[in-house]
Design a protein around this motif. Structure first.
Motif, PDB file in Angstrom:
ATOM      1  N   TYR A   1     112.143  87.013  11.737  1.00  0.00           N
ATOM      2  CA  TYR A   1     111.811  85.612  11.965  1.00  0.00           C
ATOM      3  C   TYR A   1     110.298  85.449  12.101  1.00  0.00           C
ATOM      4  O   TYR A   1     109.601  86.346  12.575  1.00  0.00           O
TER       5      TYR A   1
ATOM      6  N   GLU B   1     112.643  78.885  15.739  1.00  0.00           N
ATOM      7  CA  GLU B   1     113.389  77.675  15.365  1.00  0.00           C
ATOM      8  C   GLU B   1     112.566  76.407  15.551  1.00  0.00           C
ATOM      9  O   GLU B   1     112.969  75.333  15.092  1.00  0.00           O
TER      10      GLU B   1
ATOM     11  N   THR C   1     110.041  77.120   8.078  1.00  0.00           N
ATOM     12  CA  THR C   1     109.864  78.162   7.072  1.00  0.00           C
ATOM     13  C   THR C   1     110.435  77.645   5.765  1.00  0.00           C
ATOM     14  O   THR C   1     111.615  77.331   5.682  1.00  0.00           O
TER      15      THR C   1
ATOM     16  N   ARG D   1     112.321  73.301   2.990  1.00  0.00           N
ATOM     17  CA  ARG D   1     112.878  74.090   4.088  1.00  0.00           C
ATOM     18  C   ARG D   1     114.241  74.619   3.680  1.00  0.00           C
ATOM     19  O   ARG D   1     115.103  73.866   3.203  1.00  0.00           O
ATOM     20  N   LEU D   2     114.440  75.921   3.889  1.00  0.00           N
ATOM     21  CA  LEU D   2     115.652  76.564   3.410  1.00  0.00           C
ATOM     22  C   LEU D   2     116.791  76.406   4.404  1.00  0.00           C
ATOM     23  O   LEU D   2     116.577  76.315   5.617  1.00  0.00           O
TER      24      LEU D   2
ATOM     25  N   THR E   1     119.646  77.689   6.815  1.00  0.00           N
ATOM     26  CA  THR E   1     119.617  78.869   7.674  1.00  0.00           C
ATOM     27  C   THR E   1     121.026  79.179   8.146  1.00  0.00           C
ATOM     28  O   THR E   1     121.701  78.318   8.701  1.00  0.00           O
TER      29      THR E   1
ATOM     30  N   ARG F   1     118.318  77.145  14.007  1.00  0.00           N
ATOM     31  CA  ARG F   1     117.708  76.648  12.774  1.00  0.00           C
ATOM     32  C   ARG F   1     116.631  77.603  12.260  1.00  0.00           C
ATOM     33  O   ARG F   1     115.988  77.301  11.253  1.00  0.00           O
TER      34      ARG F   1
ATOM     35  N   THR G   1     114.870  80.509  10.292  1.00  0.00           N
ATOM     36  CA  THR G   1     115.155  81.131   9.007  1.00  0.00           C
ATOM     37  C   THR G   1     114.899  82.629   9.088  1.00  0.00           C
ATOM     38  O   THR G   1     113.798  83.061   9.427  1.00  0.00           O
TER      39      THR G   1
ATOM     40  N   THR H   1     123.105  79.282   1.891  1.00  0.00           N
ATOM     41  CA  THR H   1     123.078  80.591   2.519  1.00  0.00           C
ATOM     42  C   THR H   1     124.401  80.832   3.224  1.00  0.00           C
ATOM     43  O   THR H   1     125.120  79.894   3.591  1.00  0.00           O
TER      44      THR H   1
END
Length: 715
Positions: free
Chosen positions: A167, A176, A180, A186-187, A189, A197, A199, A407
């Motif tokens: 992280y 969090e 990221t 923002r991806l 998570t 939250r 990533t 993900t």
């Protein structure tokens, strides 16, 4: 008649003047085939300045059809001037070369193009507070995943798992509370605990990264849900010319006594006319690993009630794939598409001895040792796809993108597909001779107190808990205690990530930028922690009953040798991975094992409510910002971002009436929406060519972790 002719002539001349003012100068700055980002581009005598983007491109709008002298400035490169003629063409390519130093005897030339220069120039020309790391700079370092690439940037730290970065945190705030992103988005998570939250970037190998940007103060065109800052990983794009890179690596892990292997492959090129470009990055990293550690568990100020001696061995496999295609539709328009894939597979074998000081019997000077045999295959998968375009208009630039990302975190098929989980089997041996000199009862039961708490325990004697120097765990006395199935499954999808930005430059001093973004997100989590005890017809099994599957603990006799201890010689045999699965298949389905409801966290018993949920979030954002160059030294950037969040949460309630032994589980639903207004202001003062002073005042926010949103409640 004459007046009409005069009016027509004036109209014609005005039209010609307007058309003449609509010329555009588009260029790209390269060093060989390497694009140079952050090059300061000036039109001599015109008071017009800009800088190249990440791919070396720049553009000037609203020019006349004439000759201009272009000046290029780049840190550690020689300045360059070149004439362009917009009556002939609007597109130019410029070559720059690094400034040469005078060395008496040795001149060193590298195929890697001064990555430090790229990063420094991008930072130097930025109005906001940003740090940049370029891909060739990343390649010089031993970092193996995306998180580790930023650990050397001031103000950035990383959290590790088994020694590897996982992280990213900015300015000391929790991971969090930072953003990221990949390519500005923002991806999703899917953390192993299901609620955070933050990533995890240990699935993301460094070989597919082009640049890393760390924004410590946000601008309105960046997602505002980041209290500490934003870390943006930019994947590699199509090169200016044919590129082929391949690497193979080997290593050795001493503690596991096994090898480490890595390989990467990159190929990219452009068509002869330069319109079509592509890139393919593939990376694989397999590493065998092992760690030893101990943890002293306390209960408030009540001293150490349990000492845990942990040994881990395993194999981690990281796979990364990045593909990109871009097509130059015309001189004014470019389209692109990206596909990304990442996977982390962690095959872990874990043995944990729990020394139970709180079970000490003062009458016999004996205590308890619990042996946990643990095996799991941890999986983390990432998939991403994006299409977009960039279009140069007469007065500005429009870019847009449409993406989908997902993900998933899950455990592999251990012990089987139906109960895929973190599998643990615990055995207990009582009447173990303990060292009474380390223990005392201060009213809360037996504990080992540290010297800082006026106790006898210190780091020099923490492994002296046995009173018999010849003691070795006895598998015939190790009784089966429980079998644990720790089940976690987390999925997160960004169904739609749509964004559009328009940058308008009415003059060389003013630049407006407007944009909008929409994200449709889903997050689901399922969790249960199931414990099963022995209820079979026969006697409770002991560890020796699994004799064909008993093995020595990996590296057991050398456990924590650097700490000058020989406690590993007291470790008896442990259960192999095959032995754990054998016990499960022989006893789980025939009634020998029964669920221990009081020890388990399952929905049916009203436990784990906050870790079983489904969340649907929709983020809608708009922003506007102005960049104004007040004079040659002072630049102002200010704007506002407005973000609306609409959240729908589905969870569970458990209601148990007074006096009843069982309760009722019901589904519940909750909604929440809120608006975040985020004003931001930046000032940049250029003292000289090598010194900038920046000031920023920004307002950002953070969304609560998903676990806090879950409406579960036990009534």
């Amino acid at each position: 008649m004459n007046s009409k002719f005069t009016l027509c002539l004036l109209f014609f001349l005005s039209a010609v003047s307007v058309l003449a003012q609509n010329k555009v100068l588009k260029g790209r700055v390269l060093d060989g085939t390497e694009p140079l980002p952050g090059v300061v581009v000036s039109l001599v005598g015109e008071n017009k300045h800009t800088s190249t983007d990440l791919h070396g491109y720049f553009i000037f709008n609203a020019l006349t059809a004439q000759e201009y002298e272009v000046q290029l400035s780049y840190f550690s490169y020689s300045d360059k001037r070149e004439l362009v003629d917009l009556t002939k063409t609007e597109n130019y390519t410029f070559q720059m070369s690094a400034a040469s130093g005078n060395l008496d005897e040795i001149v060193i030339t590298s195929s890697k193009r001064l990555s430090e220069a790229k990063a420094i120039n991008m930072q130097k020309n930025s109005i906001s507070m940003v740090n940049v790391v370029a891909s060739d700079g990343i390649g010089k370092l031993p970092d193996r995943n995306a998180a580790e690439t930023v650990q050397r940037i001031p103000g950035v730290s990383i959290e590790r798992d088994q020694g590897e970065g996982r992280y990213v945190a900015v300015r000391g705030l929790p991971a969090e509370w930072n953003s990221t992103t990949m390519n500005g988005h923002r991806l999703p998570t899917a953390a192993d605990e299901g609620a955070s939250r933050a990533t995890a970037f240990d699935f993301f190998p460094t070989e597919i990264i082009g640049y890393v940007e760390v924004f410590k103060a946000l601008t309105p065109d960046i997602d505002g849900d980041a209290l500490g800052g934003s870390v943006n990983f930019i994947t590699k794009t199509a090169p200016a010319g044919f590129t082929l890179n391949a690497s193979l690596g080997m290593g050795y892990n001493q503690l596991s006594d096994k090898g480490v292997y890595s390989g990467s492959f990159t190929v990219g090129d452009r068509s002869k006319n330069g319109k079509l470009g592509y890139i393919v990055n593939l990376s694989q990293w397999n590493r065998n690993w092992a760690t030893d550690n101990y943890e002293a568990r306390r209960s408030g100020d009540e001293g150490v009630y349990r000492l845990e001696l942990r040994n881990y061995t395993g194999e981690r496999q990281t796979t990364g794939l990045n593909t990109g295609v871009e097509y130059q539709v015309s001189d004014q328009s470019k389209l692109f598409a990206r596909l990304n894939y990442g996977k982390l597979l962690d095959k872990e074998l874990h043995y944990k001895r729990r020394i139970r000081f709180d079970k000490f019997n003062a009458a016999t000077n004996t205590g308890r040792i619990e042996l946990q045999n643990i095996v799991n295959d941890l999986n983390f998968d990432f998939y991403g796809g994006e299409v977009g375009g960039e279009h140069h208009l007469s007065k500005g630039t429009l870019d847009w993108s449409l993406g989908h990302y997902r993900t998933e975190f899950y455990y592999g098929n251990i012990p089987d597909k139906a109960n895929h989980s973190y599998l643990s089997m615990m055995y207990t041996q009582d009447n173990v001779p303990f060292n009474a000199d380390l223990l005392e009862d201060r009213g809360n039961g037996m504990r080992a107190y540290w010297q800082a708490d006026q106790g006898a325990l210190n780091t020099g004697n923490i492994f002296d808990y046995l009173s018999d120097a010849n003691y070795v765990d006895d598998p015939k006395k190790m009784k089966f205690t429980n079998l644990q199935l720790y089940k976690v499954g987390v999925k997160e999808r960004d169904n739609i990530v749509a964004s559009a930005n328009y940058e308008w430059e009415p003059s060389s001093d003013f630049k407006w930028k407007f944009g909008a973004k929409f994200v449709d997100k889903e997050r689901s989590a399922v969790f249960s922690d199931e414990f099963y005890g022995w209820t079979g017809a026969g006697p409770t099994p002991v560890l020796a009953d699994q004799q064909p599957y008993l093995v020595g603990q990996p590296g057991g006799t050398d456990y924590l040798k650097p700490l000058d201890t020989n406690i590993g010689t007291s470790f008896g045999p442990v259960l192999s991975k095959e032995g754990m699965k054998d016990f499960y298949f022989n006893h789980f389905f025939n009634g020998d094992l029964t669920l221990l409801k009081g020890d388990s966290e399952i929905l049916a018993e009203g436990r784990g409510l906050g870790r079983n949920f489904k969340v649907r979030e929709q983020h809608s954002s708009v922003y506007g910002m102005l960049t104004y160059q007040i004079n040659d030294q002072l630049t102002f950037l200010g704007g506002l971002r407005a973000t609306h969040t609409n959240t729908t949460i589905n969870g569970y309630n458990y209601q148990q009436e007074e006096g009843e032994t069982e309760g009722k589980l019901t589904k519940v639903k909750d909604t929440k929406s809120y608006l975040s207004l985020l004003p931001m202001l930046h000032l940049k003062y250029t003292v000289d060519d090598n010194t900038n002073v920046r000031f920023a005042m920004t307002r950002t926010f953070t969304r609560p972790d998903f676990g806090y949103l879950a409406p579960g409640e036990r009534i």
